[in-house]
Design an enzyme around this catalytic site. Structure first.
Site, PDB file in Angstrom:
ATOM      1  N   ASP A  81      -7.255  37.344  52.469  1.00 44.65           N
ATOM      2  CA  ASP A  81      -7.282  37.471  51.301  1.00 44.65           C
ATOM      3  C   ASP A  81      -8.853  36.686  51.169  1.00 44.65           C
ATOM      4  O   ASP A  81      -9.723  36.138  52.034  1.00 44.65           O
ATOM      5  CB  ASP A  81      -6.239  36.643  50.180  1.00 44.65           C
ATOM      6  CG  ASP A  81      -6.471  37.094  49.227  1.00 44.65           C
ATOM      7  OD1 ASP A  81      -7.584  38.065  48.612  1.00 44.65           O
ATOM      8  OD2 ASP A  81      -5.560  37.047  48.328  1.00 44.65           O
ATOM      9  N   GLY A  82      -9.500  37.715  49.793  1.00 44.13           N
ATOM     10  CA  GLY A  82     -10.520  37.218  49.290  1.00 44.13           C
ATOM     11  C   GLY A  82     -11.067  36.164  48.319  1.00 44.13           C
ATOM     12  O   GLY A  82      -9.385  35.651  48.329  1.00 44.13           O
ATOM     13  N   ASP A  84     -13.242  34.745  45.036  1.00 40.61           N
ATOM     14  CA  ASP A  84     -14.454  34.270  43.873  1.00 40.61           C
ATOM     15  C   ASP A  84     -15.986  33.815  44.224  1.00 40.61           C
ATOM     16  O   ASP A  84     -16.759  33.281  43.906  1.00 40.61           O
ATOM     17  CB  ASP A  84     -13.879  34.361  42.478  1.00 40.61           C
ATOM     18  CG  ASP A  84     -12.914  35.830  42.307  1.00 40.61           C
ATOM     19  OD1 ASP A  84     -13.410  36.519  42.406  1.00 40.61           O
ATOM     20  OD2 ASP A  84     -12.369  35.696  42.099  1.00 40.61           O
ATOM     21  N   LYS A  94      -9.575  32.396  42.860  1.00 35.61           N
ATOM     22  CA  LYS A  94      -9.080  33.644  43.075  1.00 35.61           C
ATOM     23  C   LYS A  94      -8.787  33.606  41.932  1.00 35.61           C
ATOM     24  O   LYS A  94      -8.427  33.029  40.969  1.00 35.61           O
ATOM     25  CB  LYS A  94      -8.131  33.238  43.749  1.00 35.61           C
ATOM     26  CG  LYS A  94      -8.570  33.070  45.392  1.00 35.61           C
ATOM     27  CD  LYS A  94      -7.734  32.958  46.384  1.00 35.61           C
ATOM     28  CE  LYS A  94      -7.174  34.720  46.245  1.00 35.61           C
ATOM     29  NZ  LYS A  94      -7.656  35.861  46.350  1.00 35.61           N
ATOM     30  N   GLY A  95      -8.439  35.466  41.342  1.00 37.16           N
ATOM     31  CA  GLY A  95      -7.915  35.885  40.552  1.00 37.16           C
ATOM     32  C   GLY A  95      -9.120  36.275  39.493  1.00 37.16           C
ATOM     33  O   GLY A  95      -8.340  37.517  38.633  1.00 37.16           O
ATOM     34  N   GLY A  96     -10.420  36.738  39.616  1.00 33.37           N
ATOM     35  CA  GLY A  96     -11.265  37.848  39.312  1.00 33.37           C
ATOM     36  C   GLY A  96     -10.890  38.671  39.249  1.00 33.37           C
ATOM     37  O   GLY A  96     -10.656  40.002  37.975  1.00 33.37           O
ATOM     38  N   GLU A 103      -1.005  36.567  44.845  1.00 35.02           N
ATOM     39  CA  GLU A 103      -1.669  36.125  46.274  1.00 35.02           C
ATOM     40  C   GLU A 103      -1.169  34.070  46.230  1.00 35.02           C
ATOM     41  O   GLU A 103      -1.102  33.908  47.759  1.00 35.02           O
ATOM     42  CB  GLU A 103      -3.403  36.227  45.684  1.00 35.02           C
ATOM     43  CG  GLU A 103      -3.917  37.288  45.583  1.00 35.02           C
ATOM     44  CD  GLU A 103      -5.565  37.417  44.786  1.00 35.02           C
ATOM     45  OE1 GLU A 103      -5.902  38.497  45.312  1.00 35.02           O
ATOM     46  OE2 GLU A 103      -5.716  36.505  44.350  1.00 35.02           O
TER      47      GLU A 103
HETATM   48  C1  5RP Z   1      -8.018  39.291  42.968  1.00 35.24           C
HETATM   49  C2  5RP Z   1      -9.041  37.784  44.090  1.00 35.24           C
HETATM   50  C3  5RP Z   1     -10.259  38.214  44.697  1.00 35.24           C
HETATM   51  O1  5RP Z   1     -10.152  37.704  46.185  1.00 35.24           O
HETATM   52  C4  5RP Z   1     -11.593  37.529  43.985  1.00 35.24           C
HETATM   53  O2  5RP Z   1     -11.350  38.400  43.169  1.00 35.24           O
HETATM   54  C5  5RP Z   1     -12.342  38.468  45.210  1.00 35.24           C
HETATM   55  O3  5RP Z   1     -12.836  39.841  45.104  1.00 35.24           O
HETATM   56  P1  5RP Z   1     -13.378  40.253  45.394  1.00 35.24           P
HETATM   57  O4  5RP Z   1     -13.940  40.941  46.977  1.00 35.24           O
HETATM   58  O5  5RP Z   1     -13.922  42.156  44.961  1.00 35.24           O
HETATM   59  O6  5RP Z   1     -15.544  40.317  45.636  1.00 35.24           O
HETATM   60  O7  5RP Z   1      -8.961  36.643  43.582  1.00 35.24           O
HETATM   61  O8  5RP Z   1      -7.546  38.140  42.373  1.00 35.24           O
END
Ligand code: 5RP
Length: 219
Positions: A81-82, A84, A94-96, A103
């Site tokens: 996972d990515g 923020d 996280k959670g953007g 997640e």
């Molecule tokens: C989604 C998240 C994403 O991992 C986080 O927002 C990063 O997003 P991106 O890869 O578009 O920069 O937590 O809820």
């Protein structure tokens, strides 16, 4: 290399952790979208994926990857996972993208959490990115007042409903020096479903893509 190319580089580097026959936990966001595209090339060599959002589930299915419910999966060997924001302690915001609760659930069910980011997200102290908090709708004002009491400035994410039918407060101006304690404190507020701090269960490995390639940070 622009930010999107860095996201793609981090996502492709995560393929190294995908093993034959694996059921892979898959996060949400633009970085993960690159990972899903890369995973599609290996779709015949994995057993499927557990998704952290409806959006990623749709992309996975469109890529020909079977999506399995977490309840039918048991523990997962790998979650990609990515984030923020991330620190060198592998604590995350996280959670953007609004998928923080699922997640957090998939991360908790996974033995190895590989987080993929571009280097603009690596910080020494979390909090420049507003901290997302998923809240039961009727508790929105109550939780907002409590978050002000903790020193933050919550902003209601207008017009947004999570996959779980809840709302999000994005908390600005928090300087998060003790993410483990703050995660517990916010998580215990009545009406909070989950907080986008991933510190108690942070990442196990961070892949950070920058101009010079992909750097690996471990706990
Ligand atoms: C989604 C998240 C994403 O991992 C986080 O927002 C990063 O997003 P991106 O890869 O578009 O920069 O937590 O809820």
């Amino acid at each position: 290399m622009d930010a999107d190319a860095r996201k793609k580089a981090a996502a492709r580097a995560a393929l190294e952790f995908v093993e034959e026959g694996m059921l892979v936990g898959v996060g949400t966001g633009s970085t993960v979208n690159h990972f899903i595209a890369a995973l599609a090339e290996r779709r015949h060599r994995i057993s499927g994926a557990v998704s952290s959002s409806d959006a990623s589930a749709r992309l996975l299915r469109a890529a020909g990857i079977e999506v399995i419910e977490l309840n039918d999966a048991g523990d997962l060997p790998l979650y990609v996972d990515g984030a923020d924001e991330a620190t060198r302690h592998l604590h995350l915001i996280k959670g953007g993208g609004g998928a923080l609760t699922r997640e957090k659930i998939v991360a908790a069910a996974s033995r190895h959490f590989v987080c993929i980011i571009d280097d603009s997200k690596l910080v020494s102290v979390l909090g420049r990115f507003p901290l997302p908090v998923e809240v039961i709708p009727m508790a929105r004002s109550l939780v907002a007042r409590k978050l002000v009491g903790l020193g933050g400035q919550p902003v209601y994410r207008e017009g947004y409903t999570t996959d779980n039918g809840n709302v999000i407060l994005d908390v600005h101006n928090l300087k998060i020096n003790d993410p483990v304690t703050l995660e517990a404190e916010i998580g215990l507020l009545a009406g909070v479903v989950s907080v986008g701090l991933f510190a108690r269960r942070g990442a196990d490995l961070l892949l950070v893509a920058g101009a010079d390639g992909v750097q690996t940070l471990k706990r």
